[in-house]
Motif scaffolding. Structure first.
Motif, mmCIF file in Angstrom:
data_model
loop_
_atom_site.group_PDB
_atom_site.id
_atom_site.type_symbol
_atom_site.label_atom_id
_atom_site.label_comp_id
_atom_site.label_asym_id
_atom_site.label_seq_id
_atom_site.Cartn_x
_atom_site.Cartn_y
_atom_site.Cartn_z
ATOM 1 N N LEU A 32 0.842 -1.197 0.000
ATOM 2 C CA LEU A 32 0.000 0.000 0.000
ATOM 3 C C LEU A 32 0.874 1.242 0.000
ATOM 4 O O LEU A 32 1.453 1.623 1.012
ATOM 5 C CB LEU A 32 -0.933 -0.031 1.206
ATOM 6 C CG LEU A 32 -1.827 -1.287 1.267
ATOM 7 C CD1 LEU A 32 -2.548 -1.384 2.600
ATOM 8 C CD2 LEU A 32 -2.816 -1.300 0.112
ATOM 9 N N ASN A 33 0.956 1.870 -1.167
ATOM 10 C CA ASN A 33 1.827 3.028 -1.377
ATOM 11 C C ASN A 33 1.253 4.320 -0.813
ATOM 12 O O ASN A 33 1.890 5.369 -0.884
ATOM 13 C CB ASN A 33 2.084 3.217 -2.868
ATOM 14 C CG ASN A 33 0.784 3.359 -3.643
ATOM 15 O OD1 ASN A 33 0.013 2.405 -3.723
ATOM 16 N ND2 ASN A 33 0.534 4.534 -4.207
ATOM 17 N N GLY A 34 0.058 4.254 -0.235
ATOM 18 C CA GLY A 34 -0.575 5.442 0.320
ATOM 19 C C GLY A 34 -1.945 5.094 0.859
ATOM 20 O O GLY A 34 -2.258 3.924 1.121
ATOM 21 N N THR A 35 -2.773 6.102 0.989
ATOM 22 C CA THR A 35 -4.072 5.969 1.634
ATOM 23 C C THR A 35 -4.977 4.963 0.918
ATOM 24 O O THR A 35 -5.006 4.886 -0.311
ATOM 25 C CB THR A 35 -4.740 7.354 1.709
ATOM 26 O OG1 THR A 35 -3.983 8.159 2.628
ATOM 27 C CG2 THR A 35 -6.176 7.267 2.180
ATOM 28 N N LEU A 36 -5.706 4.225 1.715
ATOM 29 C CA LEU A 36 -6.644 3.206 1.244
ATOM 30 C C LEU A 36 -8.036 3.600 1.707
ATOM 31 O O LEU A 36 -8.265 3.802 2.902
ATOM 32 C CB LEU A 36 -6.258 1.849 1.839
ATOM 33 C CG LEU A 36 -7.215 0.673 1.648
ATOM 34 C CD1 LEU A 36 -7.361 0.332 0.186
ATOM 35 C CD2 LEU A 36 -6.715 -0.533 2.423
ATOM 36 N N ALA A 37 -8.958 3.741 0.756
ATOM 37 C CA ALA A 37 -10.286 4.237 1.113
ATOM 38 C C ALA A 37 -11.381 3.446 0.424
ATOM 39 O O ALA A 37 -11.203 2.903 -0.663
ATOM 40 C CB ALA A 37 -10.415 5.718 0.739
ATOM 41 N N GLY A 38 -12.525 3.393 1.090
ATOM 42 C CA GLY A 38 -13.738 2.867 0.478
ATOM 43 C C GLY A 38 -13.622 1.447 -0.036
ATOM 44 O O GLY A 38 -12.991 0.585 0.575
ATOM 45 N N GLY A 39 -14.251 1.222 -1.187
ATOM 46 C CA GLY A 39 -14.334 -0.123 -1.736
ATOM 47 C C GLY A 39 -12.998 -0.767 -2.032
ATOM 48 O O GLY A 39 -12.895 -1.997 -2.103
ATOM 49 N N ALA A 40 -11.954 0.045 -2.204
ATOM 50 C CA ALA A 40 -10.621 -0.521 -2.452
ATOM 51 C C ALA A 40 -10.120 -1.327 -1.257
ATOM 52 O O ALA A 40 -9.203 -2.140 -1.390
ATOM 53 C CB ALA A 40 -9.635 0.587 -2.792
ATOM 54 N N PHE A 41 -10.725 -1.103 -0.090
ATOM 55 C CA PHE A 41 -10.377 -1.876 1.102
ATOM 56 C C PHE A 41 -10.469 -3.375 0.826
ATOM 57 O O PHE A 41 -9.652 -4.157 1.303
ATOM 58 C CB PHE A 41 -11.349 -1.530 2.238
ATOM 59 C CG PHE A 41 -10.695 -0.980 3.467
ATOM 60 C CD1 PHE A 41 -10.098 -1.825 4.381
ATOM 61 C CD2 PHE A 41 -10.705 0.373 3.723
ATOM 62 C CE1 PHE A 41 -9.521 -1.324 5.532
ATOM 63 C CE2 PHE A 41 -10.130 0.891 4.863
ATOM 64 C CZ PHE A 41 -9.530 0.052 5.772
ATOM 65 N N GLY A 42 -11.497 -3.771 0.079
ATOM 66 C CA GLY A 42 -11.737 -5.192 -0.136
ATOM 67 C C GLY A 42 -10.576 -5.915 -0.765
ATOM 68 O O GLY A 42 -10.276 -7.065 -0.408
ATOM 69 N N MET A 43 -9.900 -5.264 -1.713
ATOM 70 C CA MET A 43 -8.767 -5.890 -2.383
ATOM 71 C C MET A 43 -7.624 -6.138 -1.413
ATOM 72 O O MET A 43 -6.983 -7.190 -1.430
ATOM 73 C CB MET A 43 -8.288 -5.012 -3.530
ATOM 74 C CG MET A 43 -9.309 -4.820 -4.625
ATOM 75 S SD MET A 43 -8.655 -3.860 -6.002
ATOM 76 C CE MET A 43 -8.417 -2.276 -5.217
ATOM 77 N N ALA A 44 -7.369 -5.151 -0.542
ATOM 78 C CA ALA A 44 -6.287 -5.306 0.433
ATOM 79 C C ALA A 44 -6.642 -6.349 1.486
ATOM 80 O O ALA A 44 -5.796 -7.158 1.892
ATOM 81 C CB ALA A 44 -5.981 -3.965 1.082
#
Length: 202
Positions: free
Chosen positions: A92-104
């Motif tokens: 994670l090269n920076g901030t993680l928000a919203g629906g992108a959470f699911g991938m991480a």
């Protein structure tokens, strides 16, 4: 928008829309789902990362207003990543928000830069998270902390994410991908069947 680099059994998938904070469109999510499905049986390790200072702001705003925010493609992407038999690492090269959470959350390991922040503002926006996201989040950090993010709308820092167990390590930006590749070393040296067996046992 989605870049795939293959180095033998190591696949690196990069969200490459830095001018839009790597906000995800339906086409990008479709590409991610396709790559994850294609990686099954081919990749020995997969790294998911982004360009710029934000991993992903979640759904592209115009696409979200058009229905992307509740589209099942988010669940398809995270499900395809979670189903991979190989080692998967979110760098994670920076901030993680919203629906992108699911991938991480669907990845086996997560490492982040110290400046990253984590938030999932579904309560404020009036959407439900994708079905698997709360389950995976609670499994990592516990139900109360999951509610801090999903219900209390808290934006947490990388240090807090590390303390919670949301990420395994922090790494400076120039060391992030080298560290992810280092973590993949043993998986790349093993047979795919051996790696898959260990992952299945866990």
């Amino acid at each position: 928008m989605i870049r795939l680099d293959r180095d033998g059994g190591l696949w690196t998938v990069t969200l490459d829309r830095p001018d839009k904070a790597n906000a995800l469109t339906g086409a990008m999510l479709g590409d991610l789902a396709g790559i994850a499905s294609d990686a099954a049986g081919k990749a020995q390790a997969l790294i998911l990362t982004g360009t710029g200072k934000v991993f992903s702001a979640g759904a592209d705003l115009d696409a979200a207003r058009a229905g992307l925010a509740t589209d099942p493609v988010w669940e398809q992407v995270s499900g395809a990543i979670a189903a991979l038999p190989c080692l998967t690492i979110a760098a994670l090269n920076g901030t993680l928000a919203g629906g992108a959470f699911g991938m991480a959350l669907a990845c086996d390991l997560r490492i982040a830069v110290p400046s990253a922040k984590f938030f999932y503002p579904v309560m404020k926006l009036g959407f439900l998270p994708q079905p698997s996201d709360p389950v995976r989040l609670a499994a990592l950090i516990g139900p109360a902390r999951a509610k801090m993010i999903l219900m209390a709308g808290q934006k947490i820092t990388a240090d807090t994410a590390l303390a919670y167990g949301l990420v395994e390590e922090l790494a400076e930006p120039d060391a992030l991908l080298p560290r992810a590749r280092e973590l993949a070393t043993d998986a790349l040296a093993a047979t795919p069947a051996h790696a898959a067996a260990i992952k299945g046992m866990i």
